[in-house]
Design a protein around this motif. Structure first.
Motif, mmCIF file in Angstrom:
data_model
loop_
_atom_site.group_PDB
_atom_site.id
_atom_site.type_symbol
_atom_site.label_atom_id
_atom_site.label_comp_id
_atom_site.label_asym_id
_atom_site.label_seq_id
_atom_site.Cartn_x
_atom_site.Cartn_y
_atom_site.Cartn_z
ATOM 1 N N ALA A 14 0.831 -1.215 0.000
ATOM 2 C CA ALA A 14 0.000 0.000 0.000
ATOM 3 C C ALA A 14 0.864 1.263 0.000
ATOM 4 O O ALA A 14 0.350 2.368 0.037
ATOM 5 N N GLY A 15 2.178 1.067 -0.011
ATOM 6 C CA GLY A 15 3.072 2.216 -0.114
ATOM 7 C C GLY A 15 3.677 2.682 1.189
ATOM 8 O O GLY A 15 4.252 3.762 1.260
ATOM 9 N N GLU A 16 3.556 1.879 2.231
ATOM 10 C CA GLU A 16 4.072 2.305 3.532
ATOM 11 C C GLU A 16 5.522 1.837 3.693
ATOM 12 O O GLU A 16 5.778 0.664 3.990
ATOM 13 N N ALA A 17 6.443 2.746 3.460
ATOM 14 C CA ALA A 17 7.862 2.368 3.470
ATOM 15 C C ALA A 17 8.299 1.882 4.846
ATOM 16 O O ALA A 17 9.147 0.987 4.963
ATOM 17 N N ALA A 18 7.720 2.457 5.885
ATOM 18 C CA ALA A 18 8.129 2.092 7.246
ATOM 19 C C ALA A 18 7.849 0.612 7.525
ATOM 20 O O ALA A 18 8.558 -0.020 8.312
ATOM 21 N N ALA A 19 6.833 0.064 6.865
ATOM 22 C CA ALA A 19 6.512 -1.351 7.083
ATOM 23 C C ALA A 19 7.637 -2.232 6.557
ATOM 24 O O ALA A 19 7.939 -3.283 7.131
ATOM 25 N N PHE A 20 8.245 -1.807 5.472
ATOM 26 C CA PHE A 20 9.353 -2.613 4.947
ATOM 27 C C PHE A 20 10.550 -2.541 5.895
ATOM 28 O O PHE A 20 11.274 -3.513 6.071
ATOM 29 N N GLU A 21 10.736 -1.376 6.491
ATOM 30 C CA GLU A 21 11.835 -1.258 7.449
ATOM 31 C C GLU A 21 11.622 -2.211 8.623
ATOM 32 O O GLU A 21 12.578 -2.781 9.157
ATOM 33 N N GLU B 389 0.205 6.503 -2.644
ATOM 34 C CA GLU B 389 -1.047 5.808 -2.344
ATOM 35 C C GLU B 389 -2.244 6.633 -2.825
ATOM 36 O O GLU B 389 -3.179 6.122 -3.409
ATOM 37 N N LEU B 390 -2.135 7.937 -2.560
ATOM 38 C CA LEU B 390 -3.204 8.853 -2.960
ATOM 39 C C LEU B 390 -3.347 8.878 -4.480
ATOM 40 O O LEU B 390 -4.452 8.858 -5.026
ATOM 41 N N LYS B 391 -2.203 8.902 -5.134
ATOM 42 C CA LYS B 391 -2.212 8.941 -6.595
ATOM 43 C C LYS B 391 -2.860 7.667 -7.157
ATOM 44 O O LYS B 391 -3.638 7.717 -8.098
ATOM 45 N N ASN B 392 -2.506 6.536 -6.562
ATOM 46 C CA ASN B 392 -3.105 5.276 -7.020
ATOM 47 C C ASN B 392 -4.623 5.305 -6.888
ATOM 48 O O ASN B 392 -5.351 4.839 -7.753
ATOM 49 N N LEU B 393 -5.086 5.863 -5.764
ATOM 50 C CA LEU B 393 -6.530 5.953 -5.553
ATOM 51 C C LEU B 393 -7.165 6.872 -6.592
ATOM 52 O O LEU B 393 -8.215 6.571 -7.149
ATOM 53 N N GLU B 394 -6.495 8.006 -6.830
ATOM 54 C CA GLU B 394 -7.043 8.970 -7.788
ATOM 55 C C GLU B 394 -7.181 8.348 -9.170
ATOM 56 O O GLU B 394 -8.162 8.590 -9.877
ATOM 57 N N GLU B 395 -6.194 7.546 -9.525
ATOM 58 C CA GLU B 395 -6.260 6.912 -10.847
ATOM 59 C C GLU B 395 -7.477 6.009 -10.961
ATOM 60 O O GLU B 395 -8.036 5.842 -12.027
ATOM 61 N N GLN B 396 -7.841 5.433 -9.832
ATOM 62 C CA GLN B 396 -8.979 4.505 -9.863
ATOM 63 C C GLN B 396 -10.301 5.199 -10.132
ATOM 64 O O GLN B 396 -11.208 4.601 -10.682
ATOM 65 N N PHE B 397 -10.424 6.445 -9.678
ATOM 66 C CA PHE B 397 -11.722 7.093 -9.918
ATOM 67 C C PHE B 397 -11.666 8.201 -10.969
ATOM 68 O O PHE B 397 -12.618 8.929 -11.174
ATOM 69 N N SER B 398 -10.537 8.310 -11.650
ATOM 70 C CA SER B 398 -10.452 9.319 -12.703
ATOM 71 C C SER B 398 -11.157 8.875 -13.974
ATOM 72 O O SER B 398 -11.596 9.687 -14.775
ATOM 73 N N TRP B 399 -11.211 7.571 -14.174
ATOM 74 C CA TRP B 399 -11.815 7.044 -15.389
ATOM 75 C C TRP B 399 -12.719 5.862 -15.045
ATOM 76 O O TRP B 399 -12.368 5.050 -14.204
ATOM 77 N N GLY B 400 -13.835 5.775 -15.748
ATOM 78 C CA GLY B 400 -14.648 4.568 -15.671
ATOM 79 C C GLY B 400 -14.086 3.571 -16.684
ATOM 80 O O GLY B 400 -13.663 3.965 -17.765
ATOM 81 N N VAL B 401 -14.047 2.327 -16.312
ATOM 82 C CA VAL B 401 -13.470 1.312 -17.204
ATOM 83 C C VAL B 401 -14.532 0.280 -17.570
ATOM 84 O O VAL B 401 -15.191 -0.271 -16.692
ATOM 85 N N ILE B 402 -14.691 0.058 -18.844
ATOM 86 C CA ILE B 402 -15.648 -0.958 -19.314
ATOM 87 C C ILE B 402 -14.873 -1.971 -20.170
ATOM 88 O O ILE B 402 -14.289 -1.613 -21.194
#
Lengths: 199, 416
Positions: A14-21, B389-402
């Motif tokens: 999920a991107g938590e670098a501290a978890a890998f540490e 993480e935020l960016k990954n989430l944003e990508e998920q709702f930026s586009w509808g996928v069919i």
């Protein structure tokens, strides 16, 4: 309560670098030991241990948890051990290897010094170094099997998963590795302190 | 060491490890008790094993973790740079492919191929060739180009921009489809949006202010709601998730919402039974373009998969249009609400920002110690992870996928 490996892996994904540490801290000693027993010196072991963790971090997105994280980490580690040997094949060895590389003259003089050491601790250390030296002479697949079983304490099934081979192959490699090591110990009894020479 | 003939070679070693089956263990036990050779061999193996077991555990160097932290930061930095480069280079590669295709079409295939030329700034590359063109001169080359163009646009993540001609123009060339449902072709460019290098479905709101806020240099488009500038780990970012969607503000920018989209992912997959997959593919592409989206993957092979990306607000209507193209079977629609996850990640990021700011203040005020510097470095690392993480989430709702799987109900027309 500390988090399980699986929980930490999820967090890393999920991107938590501290978890890998946290995983590094959890496994650094075991993997440094594996690397040290495989390479025979601290400098190479330190480099190798770092490579193992970096490779694991980079490969984490592809880790599907079909094996446990520990097994997966050791798979990476043993693969890198194999590569490490190829990479460093031209590099001169250090420490004990330098002393014992020539079996004429110099070895006898060194051995005389060792056997005269009054400290049991020193004797123990010297015996360890002698065993390590002979371990490093084993073919790499035998060496890996022996290290994983007799030093790291893995079961045959776990070793088969780590080395990606059958349980029968593990059994065979362990048997041959131990026999080969036994022959080497017998042939180099003078390397050991009096205590171990009697064994 | 030699064992007697009664034992298989590696059984003694396995017996020592208690790895033999129970029945065989009992047999070996009885044999070893009676056989001097095997007893001695077993003792020899035990000595070796015990010597290995007594090897002391070695302590890793104290700097191992700290060195690793530094190297991992470098790995993460490279990953970010690599991702950013790909994000910039893919559209350029797509644009290059589009230019080549236009040049090739105009020079070698002649006006018979390009039926319609118009520039309206729509993104996407679609080449639909009919049997007349394929049967003509250079069929193989055209087919290869056709596939290349499609693959250039395929396999990319939602939220990234489609391959476009320079200036955001789109290229579509087609011949008269036998079913009469081919898309209108277009060669466009140099329109206002294109000048920004947009190449993005125009239903997404864009503005000069947005470009400034996003921190994306060189006119790289904002790829989704609340997209943020990469590489800016020190500036203050504030975002809000409201019932209406996600809003982002950076520094002293005006409080007006930059982009607003409800943070809900829209995904659907369906199988469509169609009479003619080629015609169906064209109609699907037309529906995607009408909605301001694009076809992400479309292979010319019969019954190949088609993936359509559409702006979230046009997801439902586009899905209905696509369903009408054939007989839909096995339709699944997922619309998970990501607001809570998004808000949670955002809160963590904001809290890390505050923490980092406090450490920076201490260091600037000359109160910083090596310990504070280490803490700041750790917090910065955690911040980067949250931002990703935020960016990954944003990508998920930026586009509808069919995702559509086409099933032909009758063989393709001869000559295809």
């Amino acid at each position: 309560m500390s988090l399980s490996d699986e929980d930490l892996v999820e967090r890393v994904k999920a991107g938590e670098a501290a978890a890998f540490e946290a995983l590094v801290i959890r496994y650094q000693k075991a993997l440094f030991n594996l690397a040290y027993r495989y390479t025979g010196n601290r400098e190479d072991a330190s480099d190798l241990a770092q490579e193992i963790f970096i490779r694991a971090y980079q490969s984490m997105p592809g880790f599907r948890q079909e094996a446990t994280f520990r097994t997966w980490l050791y798979q990476i580690a043993t693969n890198l051990c194999r590569d490490n040997r190829r990479r460093r094949s031209g590099r001169p060895s250090i420490s004990l290897d330098e002393v014992i590389a020539t079996e004429q003259g110099e070895v006898d003089r060194e051995l005389e010094d060792w056997s005269q050491s009054p400290e049991a601790l020193v004797e123990s250390r010297l015996d360890s170094e002698a065993i390590q030296k002979l371990l490093n002479e084993l073919p790499r697949e035998y060496r890996l099997a022996v290290i994983l079983r007799d030093i790291e304490g893995f079961t045959y099934d776990e070793i088969a998963s780590i080395l990606r081979c059958s349980k029968g192959t593990v059994r065979s490699r362990l048997n041959r590795g131990r026999h080969l090591l036994q022959e080497k110990i017998t042939a180099n009894r003078e390397l050991f302190t009096p205590f171990l020479r009697l064994m | 060491m030699a064992t007697c003939d009664w034992l298989v070679e590696d059984e003694l070693s396995a017996y020592l490890d208690r790895e033999l089956p129970a029945a065989r263990t009992t047999e070996v036990e009885g044999h070893v008790a009676a056989c001097v050779t095997c007893r001695e061999a077993l003792a020899g193996l035990q000595v070796v094993r015990d010597m290995l077991r007594t090897l002391p555990s070695v302590t890793p160097p104290p700097h191992l973790v700290a060195t690793l932290q530094g190297r991992m930061s470098e790995v993460r930095r490279r990953q970010r740079v690599g991702a950013e480069r790909r994000r910039v280079l893919w559209p350029l590669a797509g644009a290059a492919a589009a230019i080549l295709l236009v040049v090739f079409s105009l020079n070698f295939l002649g006006p018979a191929l390009v039926r319609h030329v118009a520039g309206n700034g729509q993104a996407g590359v679609t080449v639909a060739l009919n049997e007349e063109t394929r049967a003509g001169t250079g069929t193989d080359s055209v087919s290869r180009l056709d596939m290349d163009a499609r693959l250039q646009g395929g396999g990319r993540t939602p939220g990234s921009q489609p391959p476009v001609a320079p200036g955001g123009g789109a290229v579509t060339s087609e011949g008269p489809g036998s079913d009469g449902a081919a898309l209108p072709g277009r060669v466009g460019g140099n329109d206002k949006e294109g000048d920004k290098g947009a190449g993005q479905p125009q239903t997404k709101p864009t503005s000069e202010g947005e470009a400034a806020i996003s921190g994306q240099a060189g006119g790289t488009p904002v790829t989704g709601p609340a997209a943020k500038g990469d590489g800016d780990s020190t500036g203050s970012v504030s975002r809000e998730v409201t019932a209406a969607g996600v809003q982002e503000q950076r520094g002293a920018e005006p409080a007006a919402p930059v982009q607003t989209t409800v943070p809900v992912a829209h995904r659907a997959s369906l199988t469509l039974q169609v009479n003619n997959p080629d015609v169906a593919r064209n109609r699907i592409a037309a529906a995607a373009q009408t909605a301001g989206g694009r076809v992400e993957v479309s292979y010319t092979a019969a019954a190949g998969p088609v993936s359509v990306l559409v702006p979230p607000e046009r997801f439902t209507e586009t899905l209905e249009t696509i369903k009408a193209v054939g007989v839909p079977v096995a339709v699944t629609v997922e619309e998970p609400d990501l607001s809570a996850q998004y808000q949670q990640t955002l809160s963590k990021l904001q809290s890390l920002e505050k923490e980092a700011a406090s450490y920076r203040q201490q260091l600037q005020g000359g109160q910083g110690t090596a310990y504070v510097r280490q803490l700041l470095a750790l917090v910065e690392q955690q911040k980067l992870a949250r931002e990703q993480e935020l960016k990954n989430l944003e990508e998920q709702f930026s586009w509808g996928v069919i995702n559509i799987t086409l099933q032909g109900r009758e063989p393709a027309a001869p000559g295809r």
